[in-house]
Design a protein around this motif. Structure first.
Motif, PDB file in Angstrom:
ATOM      1  N   GLU A 168       1.050   4.177  18.179  1.00 26.01           N
ATOM      2  CA  GLU A 168       1.444   2.881  18.728  1.00 26.01           C
ATOM      3  C   GLU A 168       0.559   1.747  18.244  1.00 26.01           C
ATOM      4  O   GLU A 168       1.046   0.674  17.905  1.00 26.01           O
ATOM      5  CB  GLU A 168       1.432   2.937  20.264  1.00 26.01           C
ATOM      6  CG  GLU A 168       2.469   3.909  20.832  1.00 26.01           C
ATOM      7  CD  GLU A 168       2.502   3.857  22.346  1.00 26.01           C
ATOM      8  OE1 GLU A 168       1.720   3.087  22.931  1.00 26.01           O
ATOM      9  OE2 GLU A 168       3.312   4.595  22.934  1.00 26.01           O
ATOM     10  N   ALA A 169      -0.734   1.939  18.197  1.00 25.63           N
ATOM     11  CA  ALA A 169      -1.657   0.855  17.852  1.00 25.63           C
ATOM     12  C   ALA A 169      -1.652   0.603  16.346  1.00 25.63           C
ATOM     13  O   ALA A 169      -1.783   1.520  15.547  1.00 25.63           O
ATOM     14  CB  ALA A 169      -3.069   1.193  18.324  1.00 25.63           C
ATOM     15  N   THR A 170      -1.498  -0.673  15.977  1.00 27.20           N
ATOM     16  CA  THR A 170      -1.556  -1.065  14.568  1.00 27.20           C
ATOM     17  C   THR A 170      -2.962  -1.525  14.236  1.00 27.20           C
ATOM     18  O   THR A 170      -3.588  -2.251  15.006  1.00 27.20           O
ATOM     19  CB  THR A 170      -0.573  -2.208  14.284  1.00 27.20           C
ATOM     20  OG1 THR A 170       0.748  -1.780  14.614  1.00 27.20           O
ATOM     21  CG2 THR A 170      -0.610  -2.608  12.811  1.00 27.20           C
ATOM     22  N   GLU A 171      -3.457  -1.093  13.111  1.00 29.67           N
ATOM     23  CA  GLU A 171      -4.782  -1.509  12.684  1.00 29.67           C
ATOM     24  C   GLU A 171      -4.779  -1.813  11.198  1.00 29.67           C
ATOM     25  O   GLU A 171      -3.856  -1.445  10.472  1.00 29.67           O
ATOM     26  CB  GLU A 171      -5.821  -0.434  13.011  1.00 29.67           C
ATOM     27  CG  GLU A 171      -5.530   0.935  12.408  1.00 29.67           C
ATOM     28  CD  GLU A 171      -6.541   1.977  12.862  1.00 29.67           C
ATOM     29  OE1 GLU A 171      -7.702   1.905  12.391  1.00 29.67           O
ATOM     30  OE2 GLU A 171      -6.168   2.844  13.681  1.00 29.67           O
ATOM     31  N   THR A 172      -5.826  -2.510  10.750  1.00 31.06           N
ATOM     32  CA  THR A 172      -5.962  -2.850   9.341  1.00 31.06           C
ATOM     33  C   THR A 172      -6.943  -1.887   8.689  1.00 31.06           C
ATOM     34  O   THR A 172      -8.073  -1.729   9.156  1.00 31.06           O
ATOM     35  CB  THR A 172      -6.459  -4.297   9.166  1.00 31.06           C
ATOM     36  OG1 THR A 172      -5.533  -5.187   9.794  1.00 31.06           O
ATOM     37  CG2 THR A 172      -6.571  -4.655   7.687  1.00 31.06           C
ATOM     38  N   VAL A 173      -6.494  -1.236   7.632  1.00 30.18           N
ATOM     39  CA  VAL A 173      -7.325  -0.303   6.876  1.00 30.18           C
ATOM     40  C   VAL A 173      -7.515  -0.889   5.481  1.00 30.18           C
ATOM     41  O   VAL A 173      -6.537  -1.205   4.798  1.00 30.18           O
ATOM     42  CB  VAL A 173      -6.676   1.085   6.778  1.00 30.18           C
ATOM     43  CG1 VAL A 173      -7.570   2.040   5.993  1.00 30.18           C
ATOM     44  CG2 VAL A 173      -6.367   1.633   8.163  1.00 30.18           C
ATOM     45  N   THR A 174      -8.770  -1.047   5.067  1.00 31.25           N
ATOM     46  CA  THR A 174      -9.062  -1.629   3.757  1.00 31.25           C
ATOM     47  C   THR A 174      -9.973  -0.701   2.978  1.00 31.25           C
ATOM     48  O   THR A 174     -10.946  -0.164   3.522  1.00 31.25           O
ATOM     49  CB  THR A 174      -9.737  -3.006   3.903  1.00 31.25           C
ATOM     50  OG1 THR A 174      -8.874  -3.871   4.659  1.00 31.25           O
ATOM     51  CG2 THR A 174      -9.998  -3.631   2.542  1.00 31.25           C
ATOM     52  N   GLY A 175      -9.641  -0.512   1.710  1.00 30.94           N
ATOM     53  CA  GLY A 175     -10.484   0.346   0.885  1.00 30.94           C
ATOM     54  C   GLY A 175     -10.072   0.292  -0.574  1.00 30.94           C
ATOM     55  O   GLY A 175      -8.987  -0.187  -0.921  1.00 30.94           O
ATOM     56  N   ARG A 176     -10.959   0.773  -1.433  1.00 27.77           N
ATOM     57  CA  ARG A 176     -10.664   0.822  -2.864  1.00 27.77           C
ATOM     58  C   ARG A 176      -9.739   2.005  -3.140  1.00 27.77           C
ATOM     59  O   ARG A 176      -9.923   3.088  -2.606  1.00 27.77           O
ATOM     60  CB  ARG A 176     -11.954   0.963  -3.662  1.00 27.77           C
ATOM     61  CG  ARG A 176     -11.761   0.904  -5.180  1.00 27.77           C
ATOM     62  CD  ARG A 176     -13.093   0.760  -5.891  1.00 27.77           C
ATOM     63  NE  ARG A 176     -13.946   1.921  -5.663  1.00 27.77           N
ATOM     64  CZ  ARG A 176     -13.920   3.014  -6.433  1.00 27.77           C
ATOM     65  NH1 ARG A 176     -13.076   3.087  -7.444  1.00 27.77           N
ATOM     66  NH2 ARG A 176     -14.740   4.015  -6.178  1.00 27.77           N
ATOM     67  N   VAL A 177      -8.737   1.774  -3.967  1.00 27.05           N
ATOM     68  CA  VAL A 177      -7.795   2.837  -4.308  1.00 27.05           C
ATOM     69  C   VAL A 177      -8.461   3.798  -5.286  1.00 27.05           C
ATOM     70  O   VAL A 177      -8.826   3.421  -6.401  1.00 27.05           O
ATOM     71  CB  VAL A 177      -6.509   2.259  -4.927  1.00 27.05           C
ATOM     72  CG1 VAL A 177      -5.538   3.399  -5.272  1.00 27.05           C
ATOM     73  CG2 VAL A 177      -5.840   1.277  -3.970  1.00 27.05           C
ATOM     74  N   LEU A 178      -8.614   5.043  -4.864  1.00 24.96           N
ATOM     75  CA  LEU A 178      -9.222   6.062  -5.713  1.00 24.96           C
ATOM     76  C   LEU A 178      -8.185   6.762  -6.584  1.00 24.96           C
ATOM     77  O   LEU A 178      -8.418   7.031  -7.757  1.00 24.96           O
ATOM     78  CB  LEU A 178      -9.946   7.095  -4.850  1.00 24.96           C
ATOM     79  CG  LEU A 178     -11.104   6.583  -3.994  1.00 24.96           C
ATOM     80  CD1 LEU A 178     -11.682   7.733  -3.168  1.00 24.96           C
ATOM     81  CD2 LEU A 178     -12.188   5.959  -4.867  1.00 24.96           C
ATOM     82  N   GLU A 179      -7.046   7.067  -5.989  1.00 19.71           N
ATOM     83  CA  GLU A 179      -5.990   7.755  -6.715  1.00 19.71           C
ATOM     84  C   GLU A 179      -4.674   7.586  -5.978  1.00 19.71           C
ATOM     85  O   GLU A 179      -4.643   7.121  -4.829  1.00 19.71           O
ATOM     86  CB  GLU A 179      -6.311   9.239  -6.885  1.00 19.71           C
ATOM     87  CG  GLU A 179      -6.500   9.974  -5.570  1.00 19.71           C
ATOM     88  CD  GLU A 179      -6.943  11.416  -5.780  1.00 19.71           C
ATOM     89  OE1 GLU A 179      -6.041  12.292  -5.791  1.00 19.71           O
ATOM     90  OE2 GLU A 179      -8.158  11.653  -5.940  1.00 19.71           O
ATOM     91  N   THR A 180      -3.602   7.972  -6.660  1.00 20.38           N
ATOM     92  CA  THR A 180      -2.282   7.888  -6.050  1.00 20.38           C
ATOM     93  C   THR A 180      -1.557   9.217  -6.214  1.00 20.38           C
ATOM     94  O   THR A 180      -1.808   9.966  -7.157  1.00 20.38           O
ATOM     95  CB  THR A 180      -1.430   6.782  -6.705  1.00 20.38           C
ATOM     96  OG1 THR A 180      -1.225   7.111  -8.086  1.00 20.38           O
ATOM     97  CG2 THR A 180      -2.100   5.428  -6.582  1.00 20.38           C
ATOM     98  N   ASN A 181      -0.663   9.481  -5.279  1.00 21.39           N
ATOM     99  CA  ASN A 181       0.239  10.629  -5.375  1.00 21.39           C
ATOM    100  C   ASN A 181       1.644  10.063  -5.470  1.00 21.39           C
ATOM    101  O   ASN A 181       2.125   9.421  -4.522  1.00 21.39           O
ATOM    102  CB  ASN A 181       0.104  11.526  -4.146  1.00 21.39           C
ATOM    103  CG  ASN A 181      -1.305  12.076  -3.997  1.00 21.39           C
ATOM    104  OD1 ASN A 181      -1.834  12.693  -4.912  1.00 21.39           O
ATOM    105  ND2 ASN A 181      -1.920  11.850  -2.848  1.00 21.39           N
ATOM    106  N   GLN A 182       2.302  10.261  -6.613  1.00 28.03           N
ATOM    107  CA  GLN A 182       3.583   9.604  -6.816  1.00 28.03           C
ATOM    108  C   GLN A 182       4.461  10.395  -7.773  1.00 28.03           C
ATOM    109  O   GLN A 182       3.976  11.232  -8.538  1.00 28.03           O
ATOM    110  CB  GLN A 182       3.374   8.186  -7.351  1.00 28.03           C
ATOM    111  CG  GLN A 182       2.606   8.096  -8.664  1.00 28.03           C
ATOM    112  CD  GLN A 182       3.483   8.267  -9.890  1.00 28.03           C
ATOM    113  OE1 GLN A 182       4.617   7.792  -9.914  1.00 28.03           O
ATOM    114  NE2 GLN A 182       2.963   8.941 -10.922  1.00 28.03           N
TER     115      GLN A 182
END
Length: 356
Positions: A294-308
């Protein structure tokens, strides 16, 4: 005025935010036209001091006039047409906010349509592409592409992720690089007559046989659907059964950083292109934790890798997996999209920024 009239009027005035005491005071003023505070106090059963206080509130709201230049002070009801005009203006003031809220909440009726005409299928596909806000996945015969090309180009310009699978062709993709505007974010080709399908956002879709689009006088039928529970499955089927089996022939250049994405697939795709270009990327994510939905929060960080699974080489473990791995102040964390269950967070919006 009868008692029933009084009750009906009191209920209507309550809709405009008047308290019970303000309503009774106003009705008493209306009944007298103009009256002393003591007269209103006798009619309402409250103190004269309180009548002054309530009437000041009513004056501020435009219902009465308080004449304190005479002794004793007189309270006069404003003409009904003047009060109606004030109330009407209040309603007009909130109309834009109501319209915005209504538009945000408005939903398309859920439906299935059977389409018999090729012309109607193409028209419906163009209509749905024009309504796309964040994601289009489409497989279509190479011969039919010119009929939807402009709508796809417009979608790319709007910032929509467009995955285009061109069928019945051995194209090497050189033609797409020569277009005046990109026709898709990523293009694959497959020289087999696979079904025509389109999945737009999470709600709109079309499915037909390839024959309906390529064979004259075909008696095949297409299905158009507006179904929030089915279109995401159609998108997943597109990726798993067709996209990964086709050959990649075009990938768009990465978009400038500083953009916000509502689609996890688009954000992951763009982050992948940036990382492969040697750029450092930070993601600022508005998300809900899978520990607290339910609770929305802001998460900030450097992108290390992606799964796509959009651009080669594919890095996800299964076709619908699209996620970011971030290095935050609290350590590594994973970001998925709508309904994410493997990742720690489910993103609502993702902003990609320059980490330098």
């Amino acid at each position: 005025m009868t008692e029933s009239d009084d009750s009906a009027l009191a209920r209507q005035l309550a809709h405009f935010g008047l308290s019970d005491t303000e309503i009774q005071t106003y009705l008493a003023v209306l009944e007298n036209g103009e009256a002393k505070a003591s007269t209103i106090a006798d009619a309402t059963g409250v103190s004269k001091r309180y009548v002054y206080s309530v009437c000041e509130e009513l004056e501020d709201q435009g219902f009465v006039e308080v004449n304190d230049h005479v002794v004793p002070t007189k309270i006069r009801a404003k003409r009904p047409e003047d009060v109606i005009e004030i109330l009407s203006n209040r309603l007009e003031e909130i109309e834009p906010a109501l319209e915005r809220r209504f538009s945000a909440a408005e939903t398309r009726p859920q439906r299935f349509d059977v389409i018999k005409s090729r012309v109607t299928v193409v028209k419906r596909i163009n209509e749905y592409i024009s309504e796309a806000e964040y994601r289009v996945a489409i497989s279509i015969p190479h011969s039919t592409l010119p009929q939807v090309r402009e709508a796809l180009q417009d979608a790319v310009e709007r910032g929509v992720l467009v995955l285009l699978l061109v069928t019945d062709t051995d194209t090497d993709g050189s033609e797409f690089a020569e277009y005046d505007r990109p026709v898709a974010s990523a293009i694959r080709s497959w020289n087999v007559p696979i079904p025509v399908m389109i999945a737009v956002d999470r709600e709109l879709g079309v499915i037909s046989s390839s024959e309906m689009m390529t064979v004259a006088n075909s008696d095949e039928r297409a299905i158009s659907l507006a179904q929030k529970r089915i279109v995401p499955t159609l998108f997943g089927s597109f990726l798993a059964n067709f996209w990964l089996s086709a050959d990649e022939v075009y990938v768009i250049e990465p978009a400038p950083l500083g953009r916000t994405y509502e689609s996890i697939e688009h954000a992951v795709f763009q982050a992948t292109l940036q990382l492969r270009a040697g750029n450092s990327v930070t993601a600022r994510v508005e998300a809900t934790s899978n520990a607290d939905h339910e609770a929305t929060e802001t998460v900030t960080g450097r992108v290390l890798e992606t799964n796509q699974g959009i651009a080669e080489p594919v890095t996800n473990e299964f076709p619908i997996e699209h996620s970011l791995v971030l290095e935050t102040d609290e350590g590594r964390t994973t970001i998925g999209g709508h309904g994410a269950f493997l990742e720690e967070y489910a993103a609502r919006t993702i902003t990609l920024e320059d980490a330098e």
